[in-house]
Design an enzyme around this catalytic site. Sequence first.
Site, PDB file in Angstrom:
ATOM      1  N   LYS A  12       0.859  -1.192   0.000  1.00 28.13           N
ATOM      2  CA  LYS A  12       0.000   0.000   0.000  1.00 28.13           C
ATOM      3  C   LYS A  12       0.892   1.238   0.000  1.00 28.13           C
ATOM      4  CE  LYS A  12      -1.304   1.499   3.894  1.00 28.13           C
ATOM      5  NZ  LYS A  12      -0.546   2.788   3.846  1.00 28.13           N
ATOM      6  N   PRO A  97       9.536  -5.275   3.026  1.00 23.22           N
ATOM      7  CA  PRO A  97      10.212  -4.917   4.276  1.00 23.22           C
ATOM      8  C   PRO A  97       9.205  -4.707   5.403  1.00 23.22           C
ATOM      9  CG  PRO A  97      11.008  -3.584   2.449  1.00 23.22           C
ATOM     10  CD  PRO A  97       9.826  -4.330   1.941  1.00 23.22           C
ATOM     11  N   VAL A  98       9.638  -5.000   6.617  1.00 20.79           N
ATOM     12  CA  VAL A  98       8.776  -4.889   7.794  1.00 20.79           C
ATOM     13  C   VAL A  98       8.900  -3.494   8.393  1.00 20.79           C
ATOM     14  CG1 VAL A  98       8.327  -5.847  10.088  1.00 20.79           C
ATOM     15  CG2 VAL A  98       9.030  -7.351   8.213  1.00 20.79           C
ATOM     16  N   ALA A  99       7.780  -2.975   8.933  1.00 18.71           N
ATOM     17  CA  ALA A  99       7.751  -1.647   9.559  1.00 18.71           C
ATOM     18  C   ALA A  99       8.315  -0.598   8.617  1.00 18.71           C
ATOM     19  CB  ALA A  99       8.521  -1.659  10.881  1.00 18.71           C
ATOM     20  N   GLY A 101       6.211   1.422   6.264  1.00 20.19           N
ATOM     21  CA  GLY A 101       5.300   2.448   5.756  1.00 20.19           C
ATOM     22  C   GLY A 101       4.546   2.082   4.506  1.00 20.19           C
ATOM     23  N   ILE A 102       4.532   0.785   4.144  1.00 17.71           N
ATOM     24  CA  ILE A 102       3.793   0.360   2.947  1.00 17.71           C
ATOM     25  C   ILE A 102       2.748  -0.717   3.281  1.00 17.71           C
ATOM     26  CG2 ILE A 102       5.511   1.063   1.254  1.00 17.71           C
ATOM     27  CD1 ILE A 102       6.639  -1.726   1.232  1.00 17.71           C
ATOM     28  N   GLY A 103       2.370  -0.767   4.548  1.00 19.71           N
ATOM     29  CA  GLY A 103       1.229  -1.579   4.945  1.00 19.71           C
ATOM     30  C   GLY A 103       1.395  -3.066   4.757  1.00 19.71           C
ATOM     31  N   GLY A 104       2.598  -3.598   4.883  1.00 23.58           N
ATOM     32  CA  GLY A 104       2.811  -5.012   4.636  1.00 23.58           C
ATOM     33  C   GLY A 104       1.993  -5.900   5.557  1.00 23.58           C
ATOM     34  N   SER A 106      -0.683  -5.086   7.312  1.00 27.68           N
ATOM     35  CA  SER A 106      -2.110  -4.866   7.055  1.00 27.68           C
ATOM     36  C   SER A 106      -2.549  -5.590   5.788  1.00 27.68           C
ATOM     37  CB  SER A 106      -2.386  -3.372   6.924  1.00 27.68           C
ATOM     38  OG  SER A 106      -2.131  -2.702   8.141  1.00 27.68           O
ATOM     39  N   ASP A 139      -5.195   0.318   8.739  1.00 29.81           N
ATOM     40  CA  ASP A 139      -4.952   0.185   7.304  1.00 29.81           C
ATOM     41  C   ASP A 139      -5.579  -1.067   6.690  1.00 29.81           C
ATOM     42  OD1 ASP A 139      -3.532   2.513   7.018  1.00 29.81           O
ATOM     43  OD2 ASP A 139      -1.561   1.580   7.112  1.00 29.81           O
TER      44      ASP A 139
END
Length: 293
Positions: A12, A97-99, A101-104, A106, A139
């Site tokens: 996201k 990647p974790v944490a 900012g691209i809503g992984g 969620s 999200d």
Amino acid sequence: MQARLVTRAPAKINLSLRILGRRADGYHELDSLVAFAGVGDELTLLPGEESGIAISGPFAAGLSLGSDNLVLKAERALRNELPALRSGRFHLTKRLPVASGIGGGSADAAAALRLLARLNGLPPGAPVLYAAAARIGADVPVCLEARARVMQGIGERLGPPLRLPALFALLVNPGVAVETASVFGRLGLKPGETISRETVPGVAPVAPPYAPREIVEALAAGNDLEAPARGAAPVIADVLAELSALAGCRLARMSGSGATCFALFDDCRASAAAGKLLARAHPSWWVKPTMLR
């Protein structure tokens, strides 16, 4: 035994993100134009097997296999709505990647809800799916359909899907995890404090598709979390400077609460060439040319 079910969990991307204020309960009100990338995680459900999750992939290290995993939280949230829910064992291929900012996380939770809906014969827009999504995280509702739209409130108010053009993008993460709560904390807003009531400008669901240049003009709103995120992770400023200097870059911006940033280009050749150049210069960074829709 029923065949396994598989779905993608696309990244996201917050094309714009305005923070309008902080509610009395402490949650922040936002207004964001969201799109989804062609890259993402993959989630598989093996129906009938004992509930649980296995995780593999380049970003699997350190992810919980316990009850706090968002995929398993999604399963429990939907079971609260439907006690007779059929389920199974999940396998997550973690490519985002974790944490970052691209809503992984969620997107993974939303993917779990979609797979469980298919297994249990629920229509994609079933209210119980959105009720469950809202209990998992802000999200998750917007990730259920993974279509471009404006999200407002704390993420629970969704506008209609938007007909954006294919946006040729380059996603870059410098390998730094950024805690969302710390970024919001750096905003320093007190409960009940309001910043602005402006909304995302220039995009209407009934309008013809926008050309990339018009999208850039419409996204002048920016990302209000960018400055506090740079304070938490100064490397974000370096990423944005590198992206802005790439040939053909129309816009460079941070997504969500960081540290992933993106740049928009006129076509896939320009974004791919930029990605190769940046990956050579920074081999430790996660660099992915993709399309946003």
